[in-house]
Motif scaffolding. Structure first.
Motif, PDB file in Angstrom:
ATOM      1  N   ASP A  10       0.824  -1.211   0.000  1.00 48.42           N
ATOM      2  CA  ASP A  10       0.000   0.000   0.000  1.00 48.42           C
ATOM      3  C   ASP A  10       0.858   1.260   0.000  1.00 48.42           C
ATOM      4  O   ASP A  10       0.467   2.290  -0.549  1.00 48.42           O
ATOM      5  CB  ASP A  10      -0.912   0.038   1.236  1.00 48.42           C
ATOM      6  N   LYS A  11       2.040   1.160   0.611  1.00 50.30           N
ATOM      7  CA  LYS A  11       2.915   2.335   0.703  1.00 50.30           C
ATOM      8  C   LYS A  11       3.471   2.741  -0.655  1.00 50.30           C
ATOM      9  O   LYS A  11       3.984   3.841  -0.815  1.00 50.30           O
ATOM     10  CB  LYS A  11       4.076   2.063   1.660  1.00 50.30           C
ATOM     11  N   LEU A  12       3.417   1.822  -1.615  1.00 48.26           N
ATOM     12  CA  LEU A  12       3.919   2.142  -2.953  1.00 48.26           C
ATOM     13  C   LEU A  12       2.917   2.994  -3.732  1.00 48.26           C
ATOM     14  O   LEU A  12       3.217   3.493  -4.800  1.00 48.26           O
ATOM     15  CB  LEU A  12       4.197   0.852  -3.736  1.00 48.26           C
ATOM     16  N   PHE A  13       1.723   3.118  -3.176  1.00 47.53           N
ATOM     17  CA  PHE A  13       0.679   3.836  -3.906  1.00 47.53           C
ATOM     18  C   PHE A  13       0.317   5.159  -3.247  1.00 47.53           C
ATOM     19  O   PHE A  13       0.207   5.228  -2.024  1.00 47.53           O
ATOM     20  CB  PHE A  13      -0.581   2.965  -3.992  1.00 47.53           C
ATOM     21  N   HIS A  20      -7.361   0.625  -3.958  1.00 46.52           N
ATOM     22  CA  HIS A  20      -8.498  -0.246  -3.674  1.00 46.52           C
ATOM     23  C   HIS A  20      -9.483  -0.350  -4.841  1.00 46.52           C
ATOM     24  O   HIS A  20     -10.319  -1.239  -4.893  1.00 46.52           O
ATOM     25  CB  HIS A  20      -9.225   0.235  -2.405  1.00 46.52           C
ATOM     26  N   MET A  21      -9.372   0.596  -5.800  1.00 45.59           N
ATOM     27  CA  MET A  21     -10.269   0.570  -6.964  1.00 45.59           C
ATOM     28  C   MET A  21      -9.700  -0.313  -8.086  1.00 45.59           C
ATOM     29  O   MET A  21     -10.397  -0.609  -9.046  1.00 45.59           O
ATOM     30  CB  MET A  21     -10.460   1.986  -7.513  1.00 45.59           C
ATOM     31  N   GLN A  26      -4.158  -4.980 -12.347  1.00 46.25           N
ATOM     32  CA  GLN A  26      -3.727  -3.574 -12.427  1.00 46.25           C
ATOM     33  C   GLN A  26      -2.751  -3.242 -11.302  1.00 46.25           C
ATOM     34  O   GLN A  26      -1.799  -2.495 -11.503  1.00 46.25           O
ATOM     35  CB  GLN A  26      -4.956  -2.654 -12.360  1.00 46.25           C
ATOM     36  N   VAL A  27      -3.008  -3.818 -10.117  1.00 49.36           N
ATOM     37  CA  VAL A  27      -2.105  -3.582  -8.991  1.00 49.36           C
ATOM     38  C   VAL A  27      -0.726  -4.160  -9.314  1.00 49.36           C
ATOM     39  O   VAL A  27       0.299  -3.509  -9.125  1.00 49.36           O
ATOM     40  CB  VAL A  27      -2.664  -4.210  -7.687  1.00 49.36           C
TER      41      VAL A  27
END
Ligand SMILES: [Zn+2]
Length: 143
Positions: A10-13, A20-21, A26-27
């Motif tokens: 999550d920290k990469l985003f 979360h979308m 895609q992630v």
């Protein structure tokens, strides 16, 4: 990679990227692009701009990546009640900061800086292992 990163992924985003979308694919794509960019930025990418193998990666020297140790007071703010957490300033000029040999486990680190701090309001001095107050001529010590 994503599993290994677990929650750290999550920290990469950025918030604006709305991880979360995104669906799993895609992630994964986004993480791949980020790591690819990061490897280029850090010059850890073994190919040149034309996709040709460039310079081989040099072995990572342990000396180059070891942390820089600093011995400093435990508190960053003055602990005197009336000073209300005032910041502590360095008590010595950089060239006067003592450099010591620091032994941690089986490793020896040379020229480790020993920083001491001073509150400009109450003049309490802060060292890594004790504090001393000049107030009323009392030499206080606390460990
Ligand atoms: Zn103070």
């Amino acid at each position: 990679m994503e599993e290994r990163l677990d929650k750290d992924a999550d920290k990469l985003f950025q918030k604006s990227e709305k991880k979360h979308m995104l669906n799993a694919n895609q992630v994964q794509n986004a993480i791949g692009i980020k790591l690819d960019s990061l490897s280029k930025l850090l010059k850890l990418y073994p190919y040149d701009a034309h996709g040709q193998p460039g310079q081989m990666l040099k072995p990572v020297s342990e000396k180059d990546i070891e942390p820089v140790h600093v011995i400093c007071p435990a508190s960053m703010q003055c602990q005197t009640m009336s000073c209300n957490q005032r910041s502590i300033h360095m008590d010595t000029r950089d060239r006067d900061v003592p450099r010591v040999t620091f032994i941690k486990g089986t490793k020896i680190y040379d020229r480790v800086h020993v920083l001491s701090g001073k509150c400009t309001t109450c003049e309490t001095k802060y060292y890594a292992d004790h504090e001393s107050s000049q107030h009323n001529g009392v030499q206080g010590g606390r460990t």
